[in-house]
Enzyme design. Sequence first.
Site, PDB file in Angstrom:
ATOM      1  N   TYR A 149       5.910  11.941  -5.301  1.00 24.53           N
ATOM      2  CA  TYR A 149       5.975  10.531  -5.337  1.00 24.53           C
ATOM      3  C   TYR A 149       7.151  10.082  -5.224  1.00 24.53           C
ATOM      4  O   TYR A 149       7.647   9.113  -4.050  1.00 24.53           O
ATOM      5  CB  TYR A 149       5.262   9.881  -6.456  1.00 24.53           C
ATOM      6  N   VAL A 190       4.449  -0.365 -14.010  1.00 23.64           N
ATOM      7  CA  VAL A 190       3.642  -1.676 -13.950  1.00 23.64           C
ATOM      8  C   VAL A 190       2.617  -1.553 -15.170  1.00 23.64           C
ATOM      9  O   VAL A 190       1.723  -0.728 -14.912  1.00 23.64           O
ATOM     10  CB  VAL A 190       3.205  -1.903 -12.636  1.00 23.64           C
ATOM     11  N   LYS A 239       8.899   7.863  -2.024  1.00 23.70           N
ATOM     12  CA  LYS A 239       9.242   6.453  -1.843  1.00 23.70           C
ATOM     13  C   LYS A 239      10.759   6.504  -1.613  1.00 23.70           C
ATOM     14  O   LYS A 239      10.998   5.526  -0.794  1.00 23.70           O
ATOM     15  CB  LYS A 239       9.282   6.181  -3.161  1.00 23.70           C
ATOM     16  N   ALA A 275       0.947  -1.101  -0.023  1.00 25.59           N
ATOM     17  CA  ALA A 275       0.130   0.080  -0.176  1.00 25.59           C
ATOM     18  C   ALA A 275       0.716   1.398  -0.080  1.00 25.59           C
ATOM     19  O   ALA A 275       1.809   1.212   0.614  1.00 25.59           O
ATOM     20  CB  ALA A 275      -0.881  -0.069   1.262  1.00 25.59           C
TER      21      ALA A 275
END
Length: 310
Positions: A149, A179, A153, A73
């Site tokens: 983002y 992905v 991360k 998540a």
Amino acid sequence: MAEIRRVCVTGAGGYVASWLVKLLLSKGFIVHGTVRDPGEKMPSNERLFKADLLDIGSLSAAISGCEGVFHVACPVPSKDLQDPEVEMVRPAVEGTLNVLKACSEAVRRVVLVSSCSAVYVNPSWPFDKLMDDNSWSDKELCREKQFWYEFAKTVSEEKAVEHCKSFGPDLVVLCPSLVIGPRLQSTINATSQQFIEFFKGNRISIFGSHILFLVDVRDVSEALLLVYEKPEARGRYICNSINIETRKFCDKLKKLYPNFPYPIITNEELPYHIFSSEKLLQLGWKQRPLKDSIQESVEDLLNKSILSTN
């Protein structure tokens, strides 16, 4: 009697996590899946737990009795951020640390899904050197460029590594690239939305770059199970199948599906890094051909009437 193996998957209803859950169930695992809102009835060997990454108590309940945890998540806002620290960075970083803190001594390994976003924002890395797991994104540059983002991360992964070195459990990190592949969940995730826009002639987010790094969602789920199961797995693993110029990617799509209004992409002679998944390949990872991933991604969108050639 075979040993019953029980693991927890955070964000179990998401794009990558839903494929991971399917794989784990097929291998005989009992899966505790965390979701924001448990609804429909699930298979007997999957239990859903309503959990919030910022609520350590709800995470502890979901992880209780599990031998391993897959932390998948992560917040991926689809709109412009009004307050990046509150909407993106804090949930990502604190959520990751809460998952680790919620792990009991029974948890033997946590697999963290990071991202190639935590790898590639590194201007000091030479273009003639394969970009591997030793590369880390430059946090200050991410802040300067407002790559929130990528920043979230990178910080999340760094904090997770620091925590587990001091307190455990054993941590292995997987860093997937962009992905693609068919979806199991009913909602449109951020990656699929970018893919859809590309077919409409729009280059947004990562598809606006001159180079694409792609991996099939099913190959990611296989990689996650692989690094969980292999005792020798250590550190972080880049999970990328193909490095391809966006222009060439568009040409492949046109040959397979010529009736979409693709964006016009000129030949951009710019240097780019190439990701190396050699460390993961040496562990035994296998990859699907790009053509198969593309076709199954598009057919999934067509079959669900999300894309139309009309």
